[in-house]
Design a protein around this motif. Structure first.
Motif, PDB file in Angstrom:
ATOM      1  N   LEU A 113       0.723  -1.204  -0.108  1.00 20.88           N
ATOM      2  CA  LEU A 113      -0.116   0.068   0.176  1.00 20.88           C
ATOM      3  C   LEU A 113       0.736   1.338  -0.165  1.00 20.88           C
ATOM      4  O   LEU A 113       0.806   2.291  -0.715  1.00 20.88           O
ATOM      5  N   TYR A 114       1.746   1.097   0.765  1.00 22.57           N
ATOM      6  CA  TYR A 114       2.606   2.296   1.003  1.00 22.57           C
ATOM      7  C   TYR A 114       3.327   2.654  -0.321  1.00 22.57           C
ATOM      8  O   TYR A 114       3.520   3.901  -0.937  1.00 22.57           O
ATOM      9  N   ASP A 115       4.083   1.395  -1.074  1.00 23.76           N
ATOM     10  CA  ASP A 115       4.842   1.453  -2.336  1.00 23.76           C
ATOM     11  C   ASP A 115       3.674   2.129  -3.603  1.00 23.76           C
ATOM     12  O   ASP A 115       4.041   2.978  -4.360  1.00 23.76           O
ATOM     13  N   GLU A 116       2.472   1.802  -3.520  1.00 24.87           N
ATOM     14  CA  GLU A 116       1.570   2.068  -4.406  1.00 24.87           C
ATOM     15  C   GLU A 116       1.096   3.645  -4.193  1.00 24.87           C
ATOM     16  O   GLU A 116       1.116   4.355  -5.073  1.00 24.87           O
ATOM     17  N   VAL A 117       1.056   4.119  -3.031  1.00 22.51           N
ATOM     18  CA  VAL A 117       0.644   5.509  -2.749  1.00 22.51           C
ATOM     19  C   VAL A 117       1.668   6.364  -2.894  1.00 22.51           C
ATOM     20  O   VAL A 117       1.613   7.349  -3.836  1.00 22.51           O
ATOM     21  N   SER A 118       3.051   5.767  -2.838  1.00 21.65           N
ATOM     22  CA  SER A 118       4.241   6.534  -3.269  1.00 21.65           C
ATOM     23  C   SER A 118       4.333   6.821  -4.751  1.00 21.65           C
ATOM     24  O   SER A 118       4.608   7.857  -5.184  1.00 21.65           O
ATOM     25  N   ARG A 119       4.106   5.580  -5.348  1.00 17.11           N
ATOM     26  CA  ARG A 119       4.149   5.851  -6.929  1.00 17.11           C
ATOM     27  C   ARG A 119       2.888   6.789  -7.447  1.00 17.11           C
ATOM     28  O   ARG A 119       3.217   7.829  -8.308  1.00 17.11           O
ATOM     29  N   PHE A 124       1.111  12.067  -9.592  1.00 24.02           N
ATOM     30  CA  PHE A 124       0.242  13.199  -9.230  1.00 24.02           C
ATOM     31  C   PHE A 124       1.314  14.441  -9.272  1.00 24.02           C
ATOM     32  O   PHE A 124       0.763  15.654 -10.017  1.00 24.02           O
ATOM     33  N   LYS A 125       2.475  14.652  -8.840  1.00 28.52           N
ATOM     34  CA  LYS A 125       3.224  15.703  -8.655  1.00 28.52           C
ATOM     35  C   LYS A 125       3.702  15.970 -10.207  1.00 28.52           C
ATOM     36  O   LYS A 125       3.671  16.938 -10.624  1.00 28.52           O
ATOM     37  N   GLN A 126       4.136  14.901 -11.033  1.00 31.81           N
ATOM     38  CA  GLN A 126       4.648  15.098 -12.293  1.00 31.81           C
ATOM     39  C   GLN A 126       3.560  15.624 -13.321  1.00 31.81           C
ATOM     40  O   GLN A 126       3.812  16.232 -14.393  1.00 31.81           O
ATOM     41  N   ALA A 127       2.197  15.352 -12.653  1.00 30.81           N
ATOM     42  CA  ALA A 127       1.044  15.914 -13.486  1.00 30.81           C
ATOM     43  C   ALA A 127       0.872  17.378 -13.184  1.00 30.81           C
ATOM     44  O   ALA A 127       0.026  18.064 -13.718  1.00 30.81           O
ATOM     45  N   GLY A 128       1.529  17.846 -12.092  1.00 27.28           N
ATOM     46  CA  GLY A 128       1.438  19.185 -11.857  1.00 27.28           C
ATOM     47  C   GLY A 128       0.134  19.467 -10.586  1.00 27.28           C
ATOM     48  O   GLY A 128      -0.113  20.620 -10.341  1.00 27.28           O
ATOM     49  N   ILE A 129      -0.255  18.435 -10.151  1.00 23.47           N
ATOM     50  CA  ILE A 129      -1.433  18.402  -9.268  1.00 23.47           C
ATOM     51  C   ILE A 129      -0.592  18.909  -7.984  1.00 23.47           C
ATOM     52  O   ILE A 129       0.159  18.515  -7.293  1.00 23.47           O
ATOM     53  N   LYS A 130      -1.417  19.916  -7.466  1.00 20.97           N
ATOM     54  CA  LYS A 130      -0.780  20.722  -6.201  1.00 20.97           C
ATOM     55  C   LYS A 130      -1.990  20.497  -5.022  1.00 20.97           C
ATOM     56  O   LYS A 130      -3.088  20.301  -5.184  1.00 20.97           O
ATOM     57  N   GLN A 131      -1.290  20.674  -3.759  1.00 17.48           N
ATOM     58  CA  GLN A 131      -2.283  20.703  -2.735  1.00 17.48           C
ATOM     59  C   GLN A 131      -3.439  21.560  -2.745  1.00 17.48           C
ATOM     60  O   GLN A 131      -3.082  22.953  -3.080  1.00 17.48           O
ATOM     61  N   GLY A 132      -4.645  21.402  -2.345  1.00 20.02           N
ATOM     62  CA  GLY A 132      -5.768  22.148  -2.466  1.00 20.02           C
ATOM     63  C   GLY A 132      -6.472  22.199  -3.988  1.00 20.02           C
ATOM     64  O   GLY A 132      -7.576  22.589  -4.175  1.00 20.02           O
ATOM     65  N   GLU A 133      -6.020  21.399  -4.769  1.00 16.00           N
ATOM     66  CA  GLU A 133      -6.658  21.151  -6.106  1.00 16.00           C
ATOM     67  C   GLU A 133      -7.570  20.026  -5.956  1.00 16.00           C
ATOM     68  O   GLU A 133      -7.330  19.155  -4.961  1.00 16.00           O
ATOM     69  N   ARG A 134      -8.571  19.687  -6.749  1.00 11.37           N
ATOM     70  CA  ARG A 134      -9.442  18.827  -6.589  1.00 11.37           C
ATOM     71  C   ARG A 134      -9.236  17.781  -7.424  1.00 11.37           C
ATOM     72  O   ARG A 134      -9.124  18.007  -8.584  1.00 11.37           O
ATOM     73  N   PRO A 143      -9.059  -1.806  -3.735  1.00  7.90           N
ATOM     74  CA  PRO A 143      -7.981  -1.088  -3.214  1.00  7.90           C
ATOM     75  C   PRO A 143      -7.234  -0.112  -3.727  1.00  7.90           C
ATOM     76  O   PRO A 143      -7.002   0.967  -3.183  1.00  7.90           O
ATOM     77  N   GLU A 144      -7.237  -0.231  -5.144  1.00 13.69           N
ATOM     78  CA  GLU A 144      -6.690   1.004  -5.909  1.00 13.69           C
ATOM     79  C   GLU A 144      -7.228   2.262  -5.553  1.00 13.69           C
ATOM     80  O   GLU A 144      -6.749   3.306  -5.705  1.00 13.69           O
ATOM     81  N   ALA A 145      -8.508   2.300  -5.333  1.00 14.34           N
ATOM     82  CA  ALA A 145      -9.541   3.624  -5.195  1.00 14.34           C
ATOM     83  C   ALA A 145      -8.892   4.204  -3.929  1.00 14.34           C
ATOM     84  O   ALA A 145      -8.895   5.468  -3.489  1.00 14.34           O
ATOM     85  N   PHE A 146      -8.611   3.280  -2.879  1.00 17.77           N
ATOM     86  CA  PHE A 146      -8.200   3.667  -1.461  1.00 17.77           C
ATOM     87  C   PHE A 146      -6.780   4.300  -1.717  1.00 17.77           C
ATOM     88  O   PHE A 146      -6.556   5.443  -1.116  1.00 17.77           O
ATOM     89  N   SER A 147      -5.984   3.711  -2.489  1.00 15.55           N
ATOM     90  CA  SER A 147      -4.604   4.136  -2.818  1.00 15.55           C
ATOM     91  C   SER A 147      -4.591   5.614  -3.353  1.00 15.55           C
ATOM     92  O   SER A 147      -3.901   6.603  -3.120  1.00 15.55           O
ATOM     93  N   VAL A 148      -5.438   5.827  -4.418  1.00 16.66           N
ATOM     94  CA  VAL A 148      -5.560   6.917  -5.127  1.00 16.66           C
ATOM     95  C   VAL A 148      -6.022   8.066  -3.972  1.00 16.66           C
ATOM     96  O   VAL A 148      -5.501   9.260  -3.960  1.00 16.66           O
ATOM     97  N   MET A 149      -7.072   7.848  -3.110  1.00 11.19           N
ATOM     98  CA  MET A 149      -7.285   8.652  -1.975  1.00 11.19           C
ATOM     99  C   MET A 149      -6.351   9.160  -1.270  1.00 11.19           C
ATOM    100  O   MET A 149      -6.368  10.385  -0.762  1.00 11.19           O
ATOM    101  N   LEU A 150      -5.390   8.205  -0.751  1.00 10.98           N
ATOM    102  CA  LEU A 150      -4.387   8.471   0.147  1.00 10.98           C
ATOM    103  C   LEU A 150      -3.269   9.293  -0.719  1.00 10.98           C
ATOM    104  O   LEU A 150      -2.637   9.896  -0.011  1.00 10.98           O
ATOM    105  N   ALA A 151      -3.106   9.093  -1.957  1.00  8.74           N
ATOM    106  CA  ALA A 151      -1.951   9.834  -2.617  1.00  8.74           C
ATOM    107  C   ALA A 151      -2.506  11.151  -3.155  1.00  8.74           C
ATOM    108  O   ALA A 151      -1.621  11.918  -3.442  1.00  8.74           O
ATOM    109  N   VAL A 152      -3.553  11.586  -3.109  1.00  3.08           N
ATOM    110  CA  VAL A 152      -4.004  12.847  -3.385  1.00  3.08           C
ATOM    111  C   VAL A 152      -3.508  14.069  -2.367  1.00  3.08           C
ATOM    112  O   VAL A 152      -3.363  13.724  -1.299  1.00  3.08           O
ATOM    113  N   PRO A 153      -2.575  14.981  -3.153  1.00  3.02           N
ATOM    114  CA  PRO A 153      -1.925  15.942  -2.459  1.00  3.02           C
ATOM    115  C   PRO A 153      -3.080  16.769  -1.594  1.00  3.02           C
ATOM    116  O   PRO A 153      -4.162  16.886  -1.811  1.00  3.02           O
TER     117      PRO A 153
END
Length: 153
Positions: A113-119, A124-134, A143-153
């Motif tokens: 889970l940690y590795d997936e969230v890190s990737r 997201f960072k490479q795509a230019g997504i920043k904290q506060g954006e939706r 499980p992948e839906a949960f990983s995405v939720m945890l990875a969003v800045p």
């Protein structure tokens, strides 16, 4: 019913986290702990925060509008990162167990889970997504839906 359906053996009680917590806060038994939680919630809940190792700042206020149910707000000034708290473990114990109606069973370890969230965070960072954006996604309850939720800045 006058008697409990099950009672743990004394060694299990001695090793329980709630027993360690009662010892730390000086409560003799569950009834005393329970009463303290009701009588002094502004002392009880910070003790829980500290004992459980929540990463973050609890803020100055423990309870706002405690006489309103619904409407009470716990730790209204707290600042914490949900993902940081959930991803503290990085071992091979199961973090997510998926069981589908068709019988499929799949386990995701804390390390996976940690590795997936890190990737995903990196993507997201490479795509230019920043904290506060939706970020919106339309996915199954997997499980992948949960990983995405945890990875969003």
């Amino acid at each position: 019913m006058d008697r409990p359906l099950w009672t743990p053996d004394p060694s299990r009680v001695a090793g329980a986290r709630i027993t360690a917590f009662m010892n730390k806060v000086g409560k003799r038994d569950y009834d005393e702990l329970y009463q303290w939680s009701i009588d002094e919630p502004e002392a009880f809940w910070p003790a829980i925060w500290e004992f459980t190792g929540v990463i973050g700042e609890p803020g100055n206020r423990v309870l706002e509008d405690g006489d309103r149910m619904p409407g009470a707000r716990w730790f209204p000034d707290a600042k914490l990162n949900f993902a940081e708290n959930l991803l503290q473990r990085r071992d091979d114990a199961p973090a997510i167990i998926l069981r589908r109606e068709d019988g499929l069973r799949r386990e995701i370890s804390f390390r996976e889970l940690y590795d997936e969230v890190s990737r995903l965070q990196s993507a997201f960072k490479q795509a230019g997504i920043k904290q506060g954006e939706r970020v919106a996604d339309f996915v199954k309850n997997i499980p992948e839906a949960f990983s995405v939720m945890l990875a969003v800045p």
